[in-house]
Design a protein around this motif. Structure first.
Motif, short mmCIF file in Angstrom:
data_model
loop_
_atom_site.label_atom_id
_atom_site.label_comp_id
_atom_site.label_asym_id
_atom_site.label_seq_id
_atom_site.Cartn_x
_atom_site.Cartn_y
_atom_site.Cartn_z
N VAL A 80 -2.62 9.34 -11.46
CA VAL A 80 -2.19 11.01 -11.58
C VAL A 80 -0.32 11.53 -11.85
O VAL A 80 -0.55 12.17 -12.80
CB VAL A 80 -2.86 11.33 -10.55
N LEU A 81 -0.54 11.19 -10.82
CA LEU A 81 1.48 11.52 -10.12
C LEU A 81 2.15 11.08 -11.23
O LEU A 81 3.25 10.47 -11.09
CB LEU A 81 1.70 12.44 -9.37
N ALA A 82 1.88 10.88 -12.31
CA ALA A 82 2.64 10.28 -14.00
C ALA A 82 3.98 11.16 -13.98
O ALA A 82 4.51 12.37 -13.92
CB ALA A 82 1.93 10.21 -14.73
N HIS A 83 4.88 10.42 -14.38
CA HIS A 83 6.65 10.80 -15.26
C HIS A 83 6.61 11.17 -16.17
O HIS A 83 5.62 11.21 -17.19
CB HIS A 83 7.26 9.30 -15.30
N GLY A 84 6.83 11.99 -16.27
CA GLY A 84 7.32 13.23 -17.68
C GLY A 84 6.47 14.36 -17.67
O GLY A 84 5.86 14.97 -18.66
N TRP A 85 4.83 14.35 -16.38
CA TRP A 85 3.85 15.05 -16.58
C TRP A 85 4.57 15.65 -15.23
O TRP A 85 4.09 16.88 -14.73
CB TRP A 85 3.00 14.68 -16.01
N ALA A 86 4.16 15.05 -14.14
CA ALA A 86 4.72 15.48 -12.42
C ALA A 86 6.42 15.27 -12.28
O ALA A 86 6.43 15.90 -10.83
CB ALA A 86 3.68 14.86 -11.41
N TYR A 87 6.65 14.59 -12.99
CA TYR A 87 8.42 14.57 -12.05
C TYR A 87 8.86 14.01 -13.08
O TYR A 87 7.91 13.57 -14.05
CB TYR A 87 8.28 14.04 -10.75
N GLY A 88 10.46 13.67 -13.50
CA GLY A 88 11.15 13.47 -14.09
C GLY A 88 11.44 13.86 -15.19
O GLY A 88 11.01 15.54 -15.46
#
Length: 182
Positions: A80-88
């Motif tokens: 759920v805490l995906a790159h491009g959504w939650a970080y990065g």
């Protein structure tokens, strides 16, 4: 407040049941019980991300399992805490949201000392969970941990629940102001 509840055998944990009761009694609370929703570990990432976007206060309610969280909670974090959504790059969906780990630990507080069976303070085991939240830009609040969950007397658990209610009120109030947990 969004409560991400992850306990593989919730009916066997009086402590987590009581903590969940306190949390879900908060006005506007939404509970997502991962082991009920995803017994096959096939997480609906879009539904989970939408729930996170609706919330300003996020509570991770999970017992301590091997110095971390249960497997499905870890899998939920990974998915759920995906790159491009939650970080990065572009990953700002959780920026500024408040995050709090409410946990039960089978071991006593004394077990989490240099002389105890775990040989380290409990705070040493919090870092991966804390840094996950911080890496996603969330405000981190010091965990609420009920130690000795396997042997907690009902009157002691009642006291813990009263303390959780008070700290939950402070969590909601302080996070709205950008403060830190009591």
């Amino acid at each position: 407040m969004l409560i991400i509840h992850a306990h593989p055998r919730p009916s066997q944990s009086r402590v987590v049941q009581d903590l969940l009761s306190v949390l879900q009694s908060r006005p506007g609370a939404e509970v997502r019980s991962l082991y009920q929703l995803y017994p096959d570990f096939d997480i609906d990432v879009e539904a989970e991300q939408q729930a996170l976007q609706r919330a300003q206060h996020i509570v991770w309610l999970a017992p301590v399992y091997w110095y971390s969280v249960p497997a499905l909670m870890k899998h939920w974090i990974d998915q759920v805490l995906a790159h491009g959504w939650a970080y990065g790059h572009g990953g700002e969906a959780l920026q500024g949201k408040a995050c709090w780990w409410v946990a039960s630990a089978g071991g006593s507080e004394a077990a989490y000392t240099p002389e105890g069976m775990h040989k380290r303070p409990f705070a040493d085991y919090v870092a991966p969970i804390e840094h996950t939240a911080r890496f996603c830009g969330m405000q981190w609040f010091r965990p609420f941990v009920v130690h000795g969950g396997h042997s907690t007397a009902p009157e002691v658990l009642s006291g813990w629940c009263a303390s959780l209610k008070t700290q939950c009120e402070a969590f909601e109030a302080l996070s709205a102001q950008g403060g830190t947990a009591p």
